[in-house]
Design a protein around this motif. Structure first.
Motif, mmCIF file in Angstrom:
data_model
loop_
_atom_site.group_PDB
_atom_site.id
_atom_site.type_symbol
_atom_site.label_atom_id
_atom_site.label_comp_id
_atom_site.label_asym_id
_atom_site.label_seq_id
_atom_site.Cartn_x
_atom_site.Cartn_y
_atom_site.Cartn_z
ATOM 1 N N ARG A 411 0.825 -1.204 0.000
ATOM 2 C CA ARG A 411 0.000 0.000 0.000
ATOM 3 C C ARG A 411 0.864 1.261 0.000
ATOM 4 O O ARG A 411 0.569 2.236 -0.689
ATOM 5 C CB ARG A 411 -0.913 -0.002 1.225
ATOM 6 N N GLN A 415 1.228 4.281 -2.903
ATOM 7 C CA GLN A 415 1.148 5.722 -2.688
ATOM 8 C C GLN A 415 2.409 6.429 -3.174
ATOM 9 O O GLN A 415 2.335 7.510 -3.760
ATOM 10 C CB GLN A 415 0.907 6.012 -1.206
ATOM 11 N N CYS A 416 3.569 5.825 -2.936
ATOM 12 C CA CYS A 416 4.819 6.413 -3.442
ATOM 13 C C CYS A 416 4.794 6.486 -4.966
ATOM 14 O O CYS A 416 5.209 7.490 -5.564
ATOM 15 C CB CYS A 416 6.018 5.591 -2.972
ATOM 16 N N THR A 418 2.140 6.561 -6.914
ATOM 17 C CA THR A 418 1.149 7.551 -7.328
ATOM 18 C C THR A 418 1.693 8.965 -7.174
ATOM 19 O O THR A 418 1.491 9.824 -8.043
ATOM 20 C CB THR A 418 -0.135 7.387 -6.492
ATOM 21 N N ILE A 419 2.378 9.222 -6.062
ATOM 22 C CA ILE A 419 2.995 10.537 -5.866
ATOM 23 C C ILE A 419 3.987 10.827 -6.983
ATOM 24 O O ILE A 419 4.048 11.944 -7.517
ATOM 25 C CB ILE A 419 3.688 10.609 -4.489
ATOM 26 N N GLU A 473 -6.279 6.416 -9.119
ATOM 27 C CA GLU A 473 -6.086 7.694 -8.424
ATOM 28 C C GLU A 473 -5.695 8.813 -9.375
ATOM 29 O O GLU A 473 -5.967 9.980 -9.106
ATOM 30 C CB GLU A 473 -5.025 7.539 -7.333
#
Length: 574
Positions: A411, A415-416, A418-419, A473
């Motif tokens: 998870r 997020q990394c 996506t950033i 996202e």
């Protein structure tokens, strides 16, 4: 931006942060797609044919008056004005007060305080650098005009390898390295930067006691600026080429950063107070904050891009984030925290909030450039996780209680990743929205840096496009919009450099090849790529743009589970 000419000597080793393996494999396709640059030597503003060698092979001849020939005063004033407006505020590597005075004396015939040969060499390099940015020179003529000045500078540079250098020599070499970044001379840029660093160390500029022994505050600050100019170029070149930095973190930190006081407010008498006037932002503050940022970049390169022995990770934690086995390195969380602290420490005039009617002031220019640099560094921070996320399939799959998709490290890695994609979109938007239409640099970094930033961001978009979980996202529509903006920027630079044309060709070939692979097994649902069958079984994609299938024929492409192409940079298009 890189070595792109044919039949050149080897450019040497390129390390993991450049990872040129994919680019080498598409060399043939790129060469077929991009014609050799049409160098208009006869249209140079000097009318002098450019030279191809960094240093003249002939024996240096004694200086004569004819070697000091200058362009017409109007042309020289225009070029030196470009340097003071667009280059010096970002790279204050010279004593501007002294250099401006010497420039005027050249035209009046007064006695110069500097070594004439080195001074004329320095001015010719500044003219060459300014030619690449001057809006009064057509883009198609800038390369030839710049190379004419640089060829003259090379003839004037009587560098003796066996002698101790000087501060003036180091400054000139740093300016040469800056100029060479705008050319295809990757190897020469690397070598000239190394020469500047070794000469600076030879003079002891890397030692705090050397700076302390200087007579007055002006000399002390100039020494600090020169040494940290070497550090800055070392970090940038190391990142671009994926090669080890010459200057260690300890050597960088031993000499204090230049104080954030502009030159005109630094006294010449020791013991005098050195202060910046209240309500007058310092131009040099940009330089100091850039040095802090690039030291974080160096830590990122050391921690996330250093060569390591290939090992099969024991679990998903080791795969993504474990650094316990590599002492002295920092985790991605520590590095991101350092970037956040750096961002919060910026003075108000470098936060990118222009005042009405001042879009192109020096401070707005600095804030935009600093924003672009920050986004690029942050993108590099998360890019290594994105690369791993795109290839993580069976890591942790044997855990009987936790599925891969529900695991904490997976998870966090999502997020990394996506950033990373969102930062890539942000840097593309920043450059696209500030790109001037009149050919001037505007508030953006120099065009060769824009090519690097856009190319890097575009490869991140392609990688993000591979993962449906990221697209949940970051919408597909926004990804496509960013992709089109990236290609639009690169195409606007077609007339500036061969590198831009090769970047567009490489990106289109890369995307078409990724799209033709189709969804990767066990990870991605059908129709991940909105493509339709085209000629010869290849598919056309609105995201990647169409491309002739002939460019892909006969190429031995790597397994796209190997994401090394994600770490490639334009300098490796050779």
């Amino acid at each position: 931006m890189g070595a792109v000419e044919d039949e050149r000597p080897t450019q040497g080793f390129f390390g993991s942060s450049s990872a040129a393996s994919f680019i080498r494999q598409i060399k043939t396709a790129v060469d077929e797609r991009v014609s050799p640059p049409d160098r208009r030597t006869s249209d140079s503003i000097l009318g002098i044919a450019p030279s191809s060698n960094l240093l003249s092979a002939k024996t240096p001849r004694p200086s004569t008056v004819s070697n000091y020939v200058l362009p017409p005063r109007k042309t020289a004033d225009g070029l030196i004005g470009v340097y003071w407006s667009f280059v010096f505020p970002l790279y204050p590597l010279v004593d501007s007060i002294h250099l401006r005075a010497e420039y005027e004396k050249i035209w009046t015939g007064e006695t110069l305080y500097s070594d004439e040969n080195m001074l004329m060499c320095t001015f010719n390099v500044t003219f060459a650098l300014a030619c690449q940015l001057a809006d009064f020179i057509p883009p198609g003529e800038r390369e030839a005009s710049a190379d004419a000045f640089f060829s003259r500078a090379k003839d004037l540079l009587q560098f003796n390898l066996w002698n101790t250098g000087s501060a003036a020599l180091i400054q000139c070499l740093l300016l040469m390295a800056q100029y060479l970044q705008s050319t295809d001379s990757a190897h020469q840029c690397w070598i000239v930067t190394g020469l500047a660093i070794r000469n600076a160390q030879g003079l002891g500029l890397h030692l705090p006691q050397t700076v302390a022994r200087l007579q007055n505050p002006q000399e002390q600050q100039l020494a600090c600026k020169i040494w940290h100019g070497c550090v800055l170029m070392d970090r940038v070149i190391s990142m671009t080429f994926g090669r080890p930095a010459m200057i260690s973190t300890a050597a960088c930190a031993s000499v204090p950063l230049p104080i954030t006081v502009d030159e005109e407010y630094i006294p010449t008498v020791a013991g005098s107070e050195v202060t910046q006037p209240i309500n007058q932002p310092s131009i040099i503050a940009f330089y100091a904050k850039s040095l802090e940022l690039y030291e974080i970049l160096n830590e990122i390169l050391l921690s996330l891009y250093s060569p390591t022995i290939e090992e099969t990770p024991e679990d998903i934690y080791n795969f993504y984030f474990d650094k316990e086995s590599n002492k002295g390195e920092h985790t991605i969380f520590e590095l991101d925290r350092a970037l956040s602290k750096w961002s919060r420490s910026l003075p108000p005039h470098l936060r990118g909030e222009p005042c009405p009617g001042s879009e192109h002031t020096v401070f707005y220019h600095q804030s935009v450039v600093l924003r672009a640099r920050f986004l690029h560094v942050r993108m590099l921070l998360f890019r290594s996780t994105l690369s791993k996320y795109c290839t993580a399939r069976d890591i942790g799959a044997s855990d009987p209680l936790t599925s891969l998709r529900d695991s904490f490290p997976h998870r966090v890695a999502l997020q990394c990743s996506t950033i990373c994609v969102k930062v890539a979109q942000e840097i593309i938007g920043l450059i696209h929205s500030n790109l001037p239409m009149d050919g001037s640099p505007g508030p953006l970094p120099a065009w060769w840096y824009n090519i690097l930033y856009i190319y890097t961001a575009a490869t991140v978009l392609i990688a993000g496009r591979l993962c449906p979980t990221i697209l949940e996202e970051v919408t597909e529509a926004k990804m496509t919009q960013s992709w089109n903006c990236a290609l639009e920027v690169l195409r606007k630079y077609h007339s500036y450099s061969t590198s831009a044309r090769r970047c567009v060709a490489a990106l289109e070939i890369l995307y078409e090849r990724v799209a033709s692979e189709g969804p990767l097994p066990n990870l991605y649902p059908p129709n991940t790529f909105a493509t339709t069958a085209g000629p010869n079984g290849l598919r056309d994609s609105s995201f990647g743009g169409s491309i002739d299938s002939a460019f892909l024929g006969g190429l031995d492409f790597p397994d796209f589970q190997d994401m090394s192409w994600l770490n490639s940079v334009p300098s490796n298009l050779f």
